[in-house]
Design an enzyme around this catalytic site. Structure first.
Site, PDB file in Angstrom:
ATOM      1  N   ARG A 145       0.860  -1.266   0.035  1.00  0.00           N
ATOM      2  CA  ARG A 145      -0.013   0.000   0.003  1.00  0.00           C
ATOM      3  C   ARG A 145       0.817   1.265   0.067  1.00  0.00           C
ATOM      4  NH1 ARG A 145      -5.014   0.391   3.610  1.00  0.00           N
ATOM      5  NH2 ARG A 145      -6.157   0.191   1.528  1.00  0.00           N
ATOM      6  N   ARG A 194       6.318   0.036  13.937  1.00  0.00           N
ATOM      7  CA  ARG A 194       5.138  -0.289  13.054  1.00  0.00           C
ATOM      8  C   ARG A 194       4.061   0.422  13.656  1.00  0.00           C
ATOM      9  NH1 ARG A 194       2.812  -6.063  12.250  1.00  0.00           N
ATOM     10  NH2 ARG A 194       0.825  -5.314  13.154  1.00  0.00           N
ATOM     11  N   GLU A 234       3.367  -0.937  17.502  1.00  0.00           N
ATOM     12  CA  GLU A 234       3.907  -1.962  17.788  1.00  0.00           C
ATOM     13  C   GLU A 234       5.410  -1.840  17.593  1.00  0.00           C
ATOM     14  OE1 GLU A 234       2.959  -5.450  17.697  1.00  0.00           O
ATOM     15  OE2 GLU A 234       0.942  -5.701  16.674  1.00  0.00           O
TER      16      GLU A 234
END
Length: 306
Positions: free
Chosen positions: A231, A259, A276
């Site tokens: 993406r 993340r 994350e």
């Protein structure tokens, strides 16, 4: 323990930390082995709770896939505190492995999915209004023990209450979040950041398809299957990611990776669902050059420990 490149005198040694179910590493993580070998780095996959490992023998210890820690979080955090040259470091692990950090980020102004918390032993008053909700433990990995409930459905209401009781009886905190329906169409966007010479920098983004189809009915493996595609990150998503990272205690220079997981809010603007910093899949197989960038992140931190 698996050795991927035979060490010789003078070569830096790196441990990629995993769990016994993935002793040979997750396939995505194996993509970094070739670029590290090209840079003269000796790499081993090492199980985090293997009592025979001498962690001080490694120049860098990189958390990758220790995905079985959720039911032993205290043990995992204590272990992390004993490991020299751990990245991401033990203080980050302690903070990030309990998702109550989301409350801190929300208080700091980061747009987050609205979340309430049910402590063990607390009674839960199910919302009177109908709608879909997500229930999950505050300490989890790989969407384990996570369910989606339509509270207009009496059966779902009973299953949701049972889910909370099950977590409470196990001494676990439950998170309650509204299910944001845009996930069903747009999915979730994960923005990946990797360390480089100038600090933590955006690397690539991926889309996760919707994962939750209904209630949690018990254990179904180490992690749920994911539908992943590449993406392109939008400016507003990058802005929320940068805002999120700016709140990390101790700053981002200490991080090897990060993340930032975003979903569209009710108004379509991105909101944080998870940050994350401990053991995220980095999805380096979905972006050109990402394995090399991860190898550079590792050698960058090696240089800092030299």
């Amino acid at each position: 323990m698996t050795t991927y490149h035979q060490s010789t005198r003078g070569e830096p040694r790196v441990a990629l930390v995993t769990c016994s179910d993935l002793a040979d590493l997750d396939p995505d993580d194996r993509l970094v082995l070739t670029p590290l070998a090209a840079q003269g780095v000796a790499v081993q996959s090492v199980v985090w709770d293997d009592p025979d490992v001498d962690w001080s023998s490694y120049d860098l210890v990189v958390l990758r896939s220790p995905w079985d820690y959720a039911l032993r979080r205290d043990e995992f955090v204590s272990w992390a505190a004993t490991v020299p040259t751990l990245v991401n470091p033990a203080d980050v692990v302690r903070w990030n492995t309990d998702k109550r950090y989301l409350a801190e980020l929300s208080a700091a102004g980061v747009p987050t999915v609205p979340t309430s918390w049910i402590e063990p032993g607390e009674s839960w008053q199910l919302p009177a209004q109908t709608g879909e909700y997500v229930l999950k433990p505050a300490v989890s990995a790989g969407s384990q023990d996570t369910g989606r409930y339509d509270l207009a459905d009496p059966e779902h209401r009973d299953l949701a209450a049972a889910h909370v009781r099950r977590l409470s009886e196990a001494g676990r905190v439950t998170m309650v979040q509204p299910y944001l329906r845009a996930v069903d169409t747009e999915g979730e966007t994960a923005l990946l950041f990797l360390a480089g010479p100038e600090g933590l920098a955006f690397s690539h983004a991926i889309r996760k398809g919707p994962m939750l189809s209904g209630p949690d009915l018990g254990p179904d493996g180490l992690y749920k299957a994911e539908e992943i595609t590449a993406r392109t990150a939008r400016p507003e998503q990058l802005a929320v990611a940068e805002q999120t990272l700016a709140t990390v205690p101790g700053g981002t220079r200490q991080l090897l990776y990060a993340r930032v997981d975003l979903i569209p809010g009710p108004d379509g603007e991105p909101v944080l669902v998870e940050l994350e910093l401990t053991e995220p899949s980095l999805f380096i197989g979905y972006a050109d050059g990402a394995p090399d960038r991860l190898a550079t992140a590792i050698t960058t931190h090696l240089a800092r420990t030299a």
